[in-house]
Design a protein around this motif. Sequence first.
Motif, mmCIF file in Angstrom:
data_model
loop_
_atom_site.group_PDB
_atom_site.id
_atom_site.type_symbol
_atom_site.label_atom_id
_atom_site.label_comp_id
_atom_site.label_asym_id
_atom_site.label_seq_id
_atom_site.Cartn_x
_atom_site.Cartn_y
_atom_site.Cartn_z
ATOM 1 N N ARG A 123 -25.454 -1.821 -11.906
ATOM 2 C CA ARG A 123 -26.652 -1.768 -12.730
ATOM 3 C C ARG A 123 -27.875 -2.248 -11.944
ATOM 4 O O ARG A 123 -27.836 -3.262 -11.268
ATOM 5 C CB ARG A 123 -26.462 -2.619 -13.987
ATOM 6 C CG ARG A 123 -25.218 -2.189 -14.742
ATOM 7 C CD ARG A 123 -25.000 -2.881 -16.049
ATOM 8 N NE ARG A 123 -25.089 -4.330 -16.041
ATOM 9 C CZ ARG A 123 -24.971 -5.077 -17.133
ATOM 10 N NH1 ARG A 123 -24.760 -4.509 -18.316
ATOM 11 N NH2 ARG A 123 -25.049 -6.387 -17.067
ATOM 12 N N ASP B 77 -25.309 3.248 -13.453
ATOM 13 C CA ASP B 77 -24.236 3.867 -12.665
ATOM 14 C C ASP B 77 -24.594 4.014 -11.186
ATOM 15 O O ASP B 77 -24.252 5.011 -10.557
ATOM 16 C CB ASP B 77 -23.868 5.212 -13.276
ATOM 17 C CG ASP B 77 -25.062 6.121 -13.485
ATOM 18 O OD1 ASP B 77 -26.124 5.901 -12.855
ATOM 19 O OD2 ASP B 77 -24.948 7.055 -14.294
ATOM 20 N N TYR C 99 -27.371 4.609 -9.438
ATOM 21 C CA TYR C 99 -28.291 5.677 -9.059
ATOM 22 C C TYR C 99 -27.783 7.096 -9.339
ATOM 23 O O TYR C 99 -28.429 8.051 -8.924
ATOM 24 C CB TYR C 99 -28.696 5.580 -7.572
ATOM 25 C CG TYR C 99 -28.942 4.180 -7.079
ATOM 26 C CD1 TYR C 99 -29.873 3.355 -7.703
ATOM 27 C CD2 TYR C 99 -28.238 3.674 -6.003
ATOM 28 C CE1 TYR C 99 -30.093 2.055 -7.247
ATOM 29 C CE2 TYR C 99 -28.453 2.386 -5.547
ATOM 30 C CZ TYR C 99 -29.373 1.580 -6.176
ATOM 31 O OH TYR C 99 -29.582 0.310 -5.720
ATOM 32 N N ASP C 100 -26.673 7.240 -10.072
ATOM 33 C CA ASP C 100 -26.243 8.597 -10.430
ATOM 34 C C ASP C 100 -27.129 9.172 -11.529
ATOM 35 O O ASP C 100 -27.267 10.391 -11.656
ATOM 36 C CB ASP C 100 -24.780 8.617 -10.884
ATOM 37 C CG ASP C 100 -23.814 8.485 -9.728
ATOM 38 O OD1 ASP C 100 -24.204 8.779 -8.576
ATOM 39 O OD2 ASP C 100 -22.671 8.069 -9.965
ATOM 40 N N SER C 101 -27.721 8.308 -12.352
ATOM 41 C CA SER C 101 -28.622 8.738 -13.409
ATOM 42 C C SER C 101 -29.628 7.631 -13.665
ATOM 43 O O SER C 101 -29.390 6.469 -13.331
ATOM 44 C CB SER C 101 -27.854 9.059 -14.699
ATOM 45 O OG SER C 101 -27.278 7.880 -15.226
ATOM 46 N N PHE C 102 -30.760 8.001 -14.237
ATOM 47 C CA PHE C 102 -31.831 7.051 -14.541
ATOM 48 C C PHE C 102 -32.409 7.342 -15.915
ATOM 49 O O PHE C 102 -32.379 8.476 -16.385
ATOM 50 C CB PHE C 102 -32.977 7.150 -13.535
ATOM 51 C CG PHE C 102 -32.699 6.516 -12.208
ATOM 52 C CD1 PHE C 102 -32.961 5.165 -12.001
ATOM 53 C CD2 PHE C 102 -32.207 7.265 -11.154
ATOM 54 C CE1 PHE C 102 -32.712 4.577 -10.771
ATOM 55 C CE2 PHE C 102 -31.973 6.687 -9.922
ATOM 56 C CZ PHE C 102 -32.220 5.337 -9.727
ATOM 57 N N TRP D 71 -34.153 2.422 -15.211
ATOM 58 C CA TRP D 71 -32.854 1.782 -15.433
ATOM 59 C C TRP D 71 -31.751 2.715 -14.978
ATOM 60 O O TRP D 71 -31.788 3.921 -15.267
ATOM 61 C CB TRP D 71 -32.699 1.469 -16.918
ATOM 62 C CG TRP D 71 -31.289 1.267 -17.390
ATOM 63 C CD1 TRP D 71 -30.537 2.133 -18.128
ATOM 64 C CD2 TRP D 71 -30.465 0.119 -17.161
ATOM 65 N NE1 TRP D 71 -29.310 1.599 -18.368
ATOM 66 C CE2 TRP D 71 -29.236 0.351 -17.786
ATOM 67 C CE3 TRP D 71 -30.646 -1.084 -16.481
ATOM 68 C CZ2 TRP D 71 -28.192 -0.569 -17.768
ATOM 69 C CZ3 TRP D 71 -29.610 -2.000 -16.465
ATOM 70 C CH2 TRP D 71 -28.406 -1.735 -17.097
ATOM 71 N N THR D 72 -30.788 2.166 -14.250
ATOM 72 C CA THR D 72 -29.568 2.906 -13.940
ATOM 73 C C THR D 72 -28.382 1.982 -14.180
ATOM 74 O O THR D 72 -28.390 0.826 -13.743
ATOM 75 C CB THR D 72 -29.544 3.453 -12.499
ATOM 76 O OG1 THR D 72 -28.302 4.137 -12.276
ATOM 77 C CG2 THR D 72 -29.721 2.370 -11.453
#
Length: 170
Positions: free
Chosen positions: A145, A160, A162-165, A157-158
């Motif tokens: 996180r 995962d 940096y796989d999603s934001f 905010w991620t």
Amino acid sequence: MPAPPREPGWKPNPSGLLAILLVVGVVVGVWFVSGGDPGTPTGSGSPPGFASTADDVDGGPDGGAASVPQSGEVDPETGLTWVSLDELPPEALATVELIADGGPFPEDEDGGTFYNREGILPDRQDGYYTEYTVPTPGSSDRGARRVVAGEPDELFWTADHYDSFERIIS
């Protein structure tokens, strides 16, 4: 005008010099933190991601047309979904508060450059984004996180690594 004569055995007071240097350092530090970077116009003094006045949120003193993003809406600038801080884990709020306060941060890597290698955030020059750890209870390492900060008023905010934001409503 000549300097007044000094008594024999007079020595400069090093603690007085130290006090003057300390005061100058504090004044320069406050000036810099409040937006006094000589390379940019003086700003509001608010850290990235934080509105400094109601005018910054409502669009101006006349209640202008700017709208406050709502959780779940898509940010047209980034294509990311907006998320409010109260929807994030409490550790994320604590991290955002540390960012606003300028630290101290729990991890050595906090405040380091986030290079956006995944290409999910808007493309900016290296050094534009910084990353901060959001502790994961029970994790023996930094966990996945993070809060990534850009300027102005950009917090992401991620959960995962940096796989999603999501873009944080601040």
